[in-house]
Motif scaffolding. Structure first.
Motif, PDB file in Angstrom:
ATOM      1  N   GLY A 144      14.475  -6.406   2.179  1.00 22.09           N
ATOM      2  CA  GLY A 144      13.384  -7.007   1.434  1.00 22.09           C
ATOM      3  C   GLY A 144      12.233  -7.530   2.272  1.00 22.09           C
ATOM      4  N   VAL A 145      12.311  -7.417   3.587  1.00 19.38           N
ATOM      5  CA  VAL A 145      11.254  -7.949   4.449  1.00 19.38           C
ATOM      6  C   VAL A 145       9.979  -7.126   4.304  1.00 19.38           C
ATOM      7  CG1 VAL A 145      10.584  -8.473   6.827  1.00 19.38           C
ATOM      8  CG2 VAL A 145      12.923  -8.948   6.056  1.00 19.38           C
ATOM      9  N   GLY A 146      10.091  -5.810   4.360  1.00 20.33           N
ATOM     10  CA  GLY A 146       8.914  -4.950   4.193  1.00 20.33           C
ATOM     11  C   GLY A 146       8.260  -5.164   2.839  1.00 20.33           C
ATOM     12  N   ARG A 147       9.062  -5.236   1.808  1.00 18.64           N
ATOM     13  CA  ARG A 147       8.536  -5.476   0.455  1.00 18.64           C
ATOM     14  C   ARG A 147       7.806  -6.814   0.399  1.00 18.64           C
ATOM     15  NH1 ARG A 147       9.851  -3.754  -4.829  1.00 18.64           N
ATOM     16  NH2 ARG A 147      11.524  -2.471  -3.964  1.00 18.64           N
ATOM     17  N   LYS A 153      10.763   5.455   0.753  1.00 10.16           N
ATOM     18  CA  LYS A 153      11.618   5.022  -0.365  1.00 10.16           C
ATOM     19  C   LYS A 153      11.115   3.696  -0.922  1.00 10.16           C
ATOM     20  CE  LYS A 153      15.741   7.343   1.301  1.00 10.16           C
ATOM     21  NZ  LYS A 153      17.042   7.182   1.960  1.00 10.16           N
ATOM     22  N   LEU A 154      10.720   2.794  -0.037  1.00  4.70           N
ATOM     23  CA  LEU A 154      10.141   1.522  -0.475  1.00  4.70           C
ATOM     24  C   LEU A 154       8.756   1.743  -1.061  1.00  4.70           C
ATOM     25  CD1 LEU A 154       9.827  -1.551  -0.703  1.00  4.70           C
ATOM     26  CD2 LEU A 154       9.128  -1.550   1.719  1.00  4.70           C
ATOM     27  N   TYR A 155       7.921   2.483  -0.373  1.00  2.65           N
ATOM     28  CA  TYR A 155       6.538   2.682  -0.816  1.00  2.65           C
ATOM     29  C   TYR A 155       6.480   3.295  -2.215  1.00  2.65           C
ATOM     30  CZ  TYR A 155       5.562   2.070   4.192  1.00  2.65           C
ATOM     31  OH  TYR A 155       5.488   1.608   5.478  1.00  2.65           O
ATOM     32  N   ASP A 207       1.615   3.801  -5.764  1.00  4.50           N
ATOM     33  CA  ASP A 207       1.519   5.189  -6.213  1.00  4.50           C
ATOM     34  C   ASP A 207       0.964   6.053  -5.095  1.00  4.50           C
ATOM     35  OD1 ASP A 207       2.250   4.435  -8.848  1.00  4.50           O
ATOM     36  OD2 ASP A 207       0.177   3.811  -9.215  1.00  4.50           O
ATOM     37  N   LYS A 208       1.475   7.261  -4.962  1.00  5.87           N
ATOM     38  CA  LYS A 208       0.904   8.209  -4.003  1.00  5.87           C
ATOM     39  C   LYS A 208      -0.458   8.652  -4.511  1.00  5.87           C
ATOM     40  CE  LYS A 208       5.198  10.083  -2.232  1.00  5.87           C
ATOM     41  NZ  LYS A 208       6.106  11.216  -2.240  1.00  5.87           N
ATOM     42  N   SER A 209      -1.423   8.700  -3.628  1.00  9.13           N
ATOM     43  CA  SER A 209      -2.785   9.050  -4.036  1.00  9.13           C
ATOM     44  C   SER A 209      -2.999  10.549  -4.151  1.00  9.13           C
ATOM     45  CB  SER A 209      -3.797   8.483  -3.036  1.00  9.13           C
ATOM     46  OG  SER A 209      -3.688   9.177  -1.799  1.00  9.13           O
ATOM     47  N   GLY A 210      -2.170  11.320  -3.477  1.00 10.81           N
ATOM     48  CA  GLY A 210      -2.376  12.761  -3.471  1.00 10.81           C
ATOM     49  C   GLY A 210      -3.306  13.225  -2.359  1.00 10.81           C
TER      50      GLY A 210
END
Length: 153
Positions: free
Chosen positions: A101-104, A135-137, A142-145
């Motif tokens: 949970g540190v990155g989050r 996996k966290l991201y 959202d991925k921008s594409g």
């Protein structure tokens, strides 16, 4: 992660614990040994974080007096919107802190800082091989594409 995890702004007193995190981040992306960053870049990055005239900011995740992670972010203008945009540039946690949970917590703290600054968006990039981080991201954004192109000058 334990309830005593605290995300806070970097202070000058954090340098001794920040530097190994910074070095770990750069090593993760292959900037070590012969390809290590020039020490002047590290010194300038540290300096910019504390310069009120610079748009660069830094946060750390701390538990029991020990830094477990860092995040640097900066604000910039856009030609497609009025509000500033926040670029989350560097995110790194110790290996022991990963998956806890540190990155989050660091990302969420950047979201809070961006909202407080009136930013309309936070974005970042990662290497296509960084599957663990993605996996966290995928859970927090959202991925921008868009793909990143660059040319060293």
């Amino acid at each position: 992660m334990a309830d005593d995890l605290r995300v806070r702004p970097l202070t000058r007193a954090d340098h001794a614990q920040w530097l190994p995190l910074w070095d770990g981040y750069n090593a993760f992306y292959g900037r070590s040994g012969e390809t290590a960053l020039d020490p002047a870049v590290t010194a300038m990055t540290w300096s910019r974080i504390f310069d009120a005239d610079e748009p660069v900011h830094g946060l750390v995740a701390e538990q029991d007096g020990r830094l477990l992670g860092l995040v640097h972010y900066l604000f910039h203008r856009s030609t497609t919107m009025i509000e500033p945009i926040c670029y989350l540039q560097d995110l790194f946690t110790t290996e022991q802190a990963r998956g806890k949970g540190v990155g989050r917590a660091l990302i969420e703290a950047v979201y809070d800082a961006a909202r407080a600054a009136g930013a309309s968006r936070v974005y970042w990039q990662t290497h296509e091989t960084n599957a663990t981080a993605m996996k966290l991201y995928d859970q927090v954004a959202d991925k921008s594409g868009f793909l990143v192109y660059r040319k060293p000058l």
